[in-house]
Design a protein around this motif. Structure first.
Motif, PDB file in Angstrom:
ATOM      1  N   ARG A   8      19.263  38.163  42.232  1.00 13.58           N
ATOM      2  CA  ARG A   8      20.060  37.821  41.257  1.00 13.58           C
ATOM      3  C   ARG A   8      21.540  37.537  41.639  1.00 13.58           C
ATOM      4  O   ARG A   8      22.239  38.367  42.400  1.00 13.58           O
ATOM      5  CB  ARG A   8      20.345  39.003  40.335  1.00 13.58           C
ATOM      6  N   SER A   9      21.908  36.153  41.451  1.00 12.56           N
ATOM      7  CA  SER A   9      23.383  35.852  41.799  1.00 12.56           C
ATOM      8  C   SER A   9      24.241  36.098  40.487  1.00 12.56           C
ATOM      9  O   SER A   9      24.107  35.313  39.427  1.00 12.56           O
ATOM     10  CB  SER A   9      23.579  34.372  42.343  1.00 12.56           C
ATOM     11  N   LEU A  10      24.875  37.212  40.650  1.00 18.75           N
ATOM     12  CA  LEU A  10      25.952  37.403  39.307  1.00 18.75           C
ATOM     13  C   LEU A  10      27.317  36.956  39.635  1.00 18.75           C
ATOM     14  O   LEU A  10      27.739  36.817  40.642  1.00 18.75           O
ATOM     15  CB  LEU A  10      25.959  39.178  39.533  1.00 18.75           C
ATOM     16  N   SER A  11      28.084  36.686  38.549  1.00 19.75           N
ATOM     17  CA  SER A  11      29.325  36.592  38.398  1.00 19.75           C
ATOM     18  C   SER A  11      30.212  37.137  37.411  1.00 19.75           C
ATOM     19  O   SER A  11      29.334  37.339  36.211  1.00 19.75           O
ATOM     20  CB  SER A  11      29.618  34.839  38.751  1.00 19.75           C
ATOM     21  N   TRP A  12      31.310  37.424  37.670  1.00 25.51           N
ATOM     22  CA  TRP A  12      32.057  38.169  36.633  1.00 25.51           C
ATOM     23  C   TRP A  12      33.494  38.089  36.558  1.00 25.51           C
ATOM     24  O   TRP A  12      34.217  37.572  37.877  1.00 25.51           O
ATOM     25  CB  TRP A  12      31.977  39.802  36.591  1.00 25.51           C
ATOM     26  N   HIS A  13      34.217  37.781  35.379  1.00 21.93           N
ATOM     27  CA  HIS A  13      35.709  37.706  35.473  1.00 21.93           C
ATOM     28  C   HIS A  13      36.164  38.493  34.310  1.00 21.93           C
ATOM     29  O   HIS A  13      35.374  38.961  33.406  1.00 21.93           O
ATOM     30  CB  HIS A  13      36.168  36.107  35.303  1.00 21.93           C
ATOM     31  N   HIS A  14      37.532  38.886  34.470  1.00 22.37           N
ATOM     32  CA  HIS A  14      38.009  39.666  33.386  1.00 22.37           C
ATOM     33  C   HIS A  14      37.772  38.945  31.868  1.00 22.37           C
ATOM     34  O   HIS A  14      37.950  37.843  31.698  1.00 22.37           O
ATOM     35  CB  HIS A  14      39.670  39.990  33.564  1.00 22.37           C
ATOM     36  N   PRO A  15      37.476  39.849  30.860  1.00 23.61           N
ATOM     37  CA  PRO A  15      37.077  39.451  29.644  1.00 23.61           C
ATOM     38  C   PRO A  15      38.285  38.656  28.655  1.00 23.61           C
ATOM     39  O   PRO A  15      38.193  37.903  28.202  1.00 23.61           O
ATOM     40  CB  PRO A  15      36.721  40.674  28.862  1.00 23.61           C
ATOM     41  N   VAL A  16      39.545  38.809  29.519  1.00 22.29           N
ATOM     42  CA  VAL A  16      40.840  38.271  28.735  1.00 22.29           C
ATOM     43  C   VAL A  16      40.722  36.757  29.008  1.00 22.29           C
ATOM     44  O   VAL A  16      41.042  36.011  28.268  1.00 22.29           O
ATOM     45  CB  VAL A  16      41.906  38.885  29.291  1.00 22.29           C
ATOM     46  N   LEU A  17      39.960  36.525  29.965  1.00 30.63           N
ATOM     47  CA  LEU A  17      39.677  34.972  30.094  1.00 30.63           C
ATOM     48  C   LEU A  17      39.117  34.239  29.061  1.00 30.63           C
ATOM     49  O   LEU A  17      39.346  33.117  28.994  1.00 30.63           O
ATOM     50  CB  LEU A  17      38.980  34.760  31.548  1.00 30.63           C
ATOM     51  N   TYR A  18      38.311  34.779  28.476  1.00 32.94           N
ATOM     52  CA  TYR A  18      37.575  34.255  27.169  1.00 32.94           C
ATOM     53  C   TYR A  18      38.446  33.717  26.286  1.00 32.94           C
ATOM     54  O   TYR A  18      38.362  32.823  25.421  1.00 32.94           O
ATOM     55  CB  TYR A  18      36.753  35.147  26.534  1.00 32.94           C
ATOM     56  N   LEU A  19      39.756  34.208  26.097  1.00 28.83           N
ATOM     57  CA  LEU A  19      40.696  33.610  25.140  1.00 28.83           C
ATOM     58  C   LEU A  19      41.091  32.307  25.564  1.00 28.83           C
ATOM     59  O   LEU A  19      41.507  31.708  24.494  1.00 28.83           O
ATOM     60  CB  LEU A  19      41.823  34.578  25.124  1.00 28.83           C
ATOM     61  N   LEU A  20      41.070  31.908  26.702  1.00 28.07           N
ATOM     62  CA  LEU A  20      41.481  30.687  27.221  1.00 28.07           C
ATOM     63  C   LEU A  20      40.518  29.470  26.677  1.00 28.07           C
ATOM     64  O   LEU A  20      40.595  28.288  26.353  1.00 28.07           O
ATOM     65  CB  LEU A  20      41.506  30.559  28.770  1.00 28.07           C
ATOM     66  N   ILE A  21      39.308  29.957  25.930  1.00 26.14           N
ATOM     67  CA  ILE A  21      38.448  28.987  25.439  1.00 26.14           C
ATOM     68  C   ILE A  21      39.085  28.385  24.321  1.00 26.14           C
ATOM     69  O   ILE A  21      38.759  27.248  24.032  1.00 26.14           O
ATOM     70  CB  ILE A  21      37.123  29.645  24.936  1.00 26.14           C
ATOM     71  N   PHE A  22      39.971  29.184  23.481  1.00 27.91           N
ATOM     72  CA  PHE A  22      40.518  28.568  22.489  1.00 27.91           C
ATOM     73  C   PHE A  22      41.683  27.616  22.773  1.00 27.91           C
ATOM     74  O   PHE A  22      42.092  26.591  22.063  1.00 27.91           O
ATOM     75  CB  PHE A  22      41.268  29.858  21.538  1.00 27.91           C
ATOM     76  N   VAL A  23      42.046  27.717  23.793  1.00 29.94           N
ATOM     77  CA  VAL A  23      43.056  26.740  24.548  1.00 29.94           C
ATOM     78  C   VAL A  23      42.424  25.532  25.086  1.00 29.94           C
ATOM     79  O   VAL A  23      43.047  24.490  24.750  1.00 29.94           O
ATOM     80  CB  VAL A  23      44.000  27.367  25.630  1.00 29.94           C
ATOM     81  N   GLY A  24      41.609  25.752  25.778  1.00 32.21           N
ATOM     82  CA  GLY A  24      40.784  24.501  26.147  1.00 32.21           C
ATOM     83  C   GLY A  24      39.511  25.142  27.174  1.00 32.21           C
ATOM     84  O   GLY A  24      39.545  25.725  28.044  1.00 32.21           O
ATOM     85  N   VAL A  57      36.863  27.176  32.172  1.00 35.98           N
ATOM     86  CA  VAL A  57      35.886  26.963  33.281  1.00 35.98           C
ATOM     87  C   VAL A  57      36.520  26.900  34.519  1.00 35.98           C
ATOM     88  O   VAL A  57      36.170  27.707  35.425  1.00 35.98           O
ATOM     89  CB  VAL A  57      35.172  25.637  32.914  1.00 35.98           C
ATOM     90  N   ILE A  58      37.549  26.140  34.612  1.00 34.91           N
ATOM     91  CA  ILE A  58      38.388  26.220  35.939  1.00 34.91           C
ATOM     92  C   ILE A  58      38.976  27.618  36.466  1.00 34.91           C
ATOM     93  O   ILE A  58      38.559  28.025  37.634  1.00 34.91           O
ATOM     94  CB  ILE A  58      39.388  25.216  35.861  1.00 34.91           C
ATOM     95  N   LEU A  59      39.468  28.209  35.407  1.00 36.96           N
ATOM     96  CA  LEU A  59      40.082  29.569  35.846  1.00 36.96           C
ATOM     97  C   LEU A  59      38.958  30.610  36.123  1.00 36.96           C
ATOM     98  O   LEU A  59      39.074  31.531  36.943  1.00 36.96           O
ATOM     99  CB  LEU A  59      41.194  30.134  34.902  1.00 36.96           C
ATOM    100  N   ALA A  60      37.893  30.607  35.230  1.00 40.82           N
ATOM    101  CA  ALA A  60      36.748  31.411  35.585  1.00 40.82           C
ATOM    102  C   ALA A  60      36.166  31.252  36.728  1.00 40.82           C
ATOM    103  O   ALA A  60      35.763  32.176  37.652  1.00 40.82           O
ATOM    104  CB  ALA A  60      35.811  31.187  34.253  1.00 40.82           C
ATOM    105  N   ALA A  61      36.034  29.951  37.236  1.00 41.77           N
ATOM    106  CA  ALA A  61      35.392  29.666  38.561  1.00 41.77           C
ATOM    107  C   ALA A  61      36.328  30.257  39.727  1.00 41.77           C
ATOM    108  O   ALA A  61      35.904  30.506  40.822  1.00 41.77           O
ATOM    109  CB  ALA A  61      35.232  28.135  38.550  1.00 41.77           C
ATOM    110  N   VAL A  62      37.605  30.211  39.359  1.00 45.86           N
ATOM    111  CA  VAL A  62      38.471  30.475  40.559  1.00 45.86           C
ATOM    112  C   VAL A  62      38.543  31.907  40.664  1.00 45.86           C
ATOM    113  O   VAL A  62      38.770  32.553  41.633  1.00 45.86           O
ATOM    114  CB  VAL A  62      39.834  29.666  40.365  1.00 45.86           C
ATOM    115  N   LEU A  63      39.213  32.508  39.346  1.00 46.55           N
ATOM    116  CA  LEU A  63      39.157  33.969  39.593  1.00 46.55           C
ATOM    117  C   LEU A  63      37.897  34.893  39.394  1.00 46.55           C
ATOM    118  O   LEU A  63      38.242  35.940  39.641  1.00 46.55           O
ATOM    119  CB  LEU A  63      40.364  34.223  38.418  1.00 46.55           C
ATOM    120  N   GLY A  64      36.945  34.315  39.390  1.00 48.86           N
ATOM    121  CA  GLY A  64      35.700  35.277  39.035  1.00 48.86           C
ATOM    122  C   GLY A  64      35.096  35.945  40.224  1.00 48.86           C
ATOM    123  O   GLY A  64      35.625  35.498  41.548  1.00 48.86           O
ATOM    124  N   LYS A  65      34.412  37.015  40.328  1.00 52.08           N
ATOM    125  CA  LYS A  65      34.099  37.587  41.238  1.00 52.08           C
ATOM    126  C   LYS A  65      32.508  37.483  41.327  1.00 52.08           C
ATOM    127  O   LYS A  65      31.888  37.504  40.461  1.00 52.08           O
ATOM    128  CB  LYS A  65      34.395  39.074  41.357  1.00 52.08           C
TER     129      LYS A  65
END
Length: 174
Positions: A48-64, A69-77
């Motif tokens: 399993r290749s897992l990825s995770w990012h802080h849940p606060v980033l989901y709020l950016l979906i409303f912005v764009g 997607v870009i921030l989740a890819a960059v900041l994700g672990k």
């Protein structure tokens, strides 16, 4: 390596329990047991290749969505783990995934054919089957879900309680 110093190996093989969550060092091997029922896995491992990012980033979906997607890819672990599954859970997962692919193909073929033959309600049904199949495949392909991932550790949910009870308690190591 952290600040130029080599950290000592973690006790207990690097796998612990924290209530209903499994905590593990990214490189630690998991017990050869099914994470769903605690039966012997007999060497069957699912990568399993897992990825995770802080849940606060989901709020950016409303912005764009693109910004999210870009921030989740960059900041994700990320972490790659190998989990044990018994033959029954392995086959059950395989059958559910096969059903999802059949529904996906059916919706993909049925919707355009219905729209092309002027059956808009049947075409809409085909699109709904296609979307349902996409969601189905995402859900059934997940065996465990990451609660959190940092630079060294992974926290996993969706693990059988009997499996967890065999692990030492998490003491906040590292």
């Amino acid at each position: 390596m952290e600040d130029g110093y080599v950290l000592p190996p973690p006790p207990s093989g690097g796998v612990w329990r924290d209530n209903s969550t499994l905590v593990m060092v990214k490189e630690a091997p998991l017990p050869d047991r099914c994470v769903k029922c605690n039966a012997p896995a007999n060497g069957v491992r699912l990568k399993r290749s897992l990825s995770w990012h802080h849940p606060v980033l989901y709020l950016l979906i409303f912005v764009g969505v693109l910004i999210y997607v870009i921030l989740a890819a960059v900041l994700g672990k990320r972490a790659t783990i190998y989990i044990g599954l018994c033959a029954e859970h392995f086959q059950r997962r395989r059958k559910k995934i096969a059903l999802g692919w059949i529904l996906l193909a059916g919706g993909l073929i049925f919707a355009p054919a219905a729209f092309a033959n002027d059956y808009p309600l049947m075409g809409a049904l085909g699109l709904m089957v296609f979307l349902f199949a996409l969601i189905w495949l995402i859900v059934v392909s997940r065996v465990v879900t990451p609660k959190k991932i940092d630079d060294r550790l992974v926290w996993l949910n969706g693990i059988n309680t009997a499996y967890l009870s065999q692990l030492p308690p998490w003491q906040g190591y590292v």
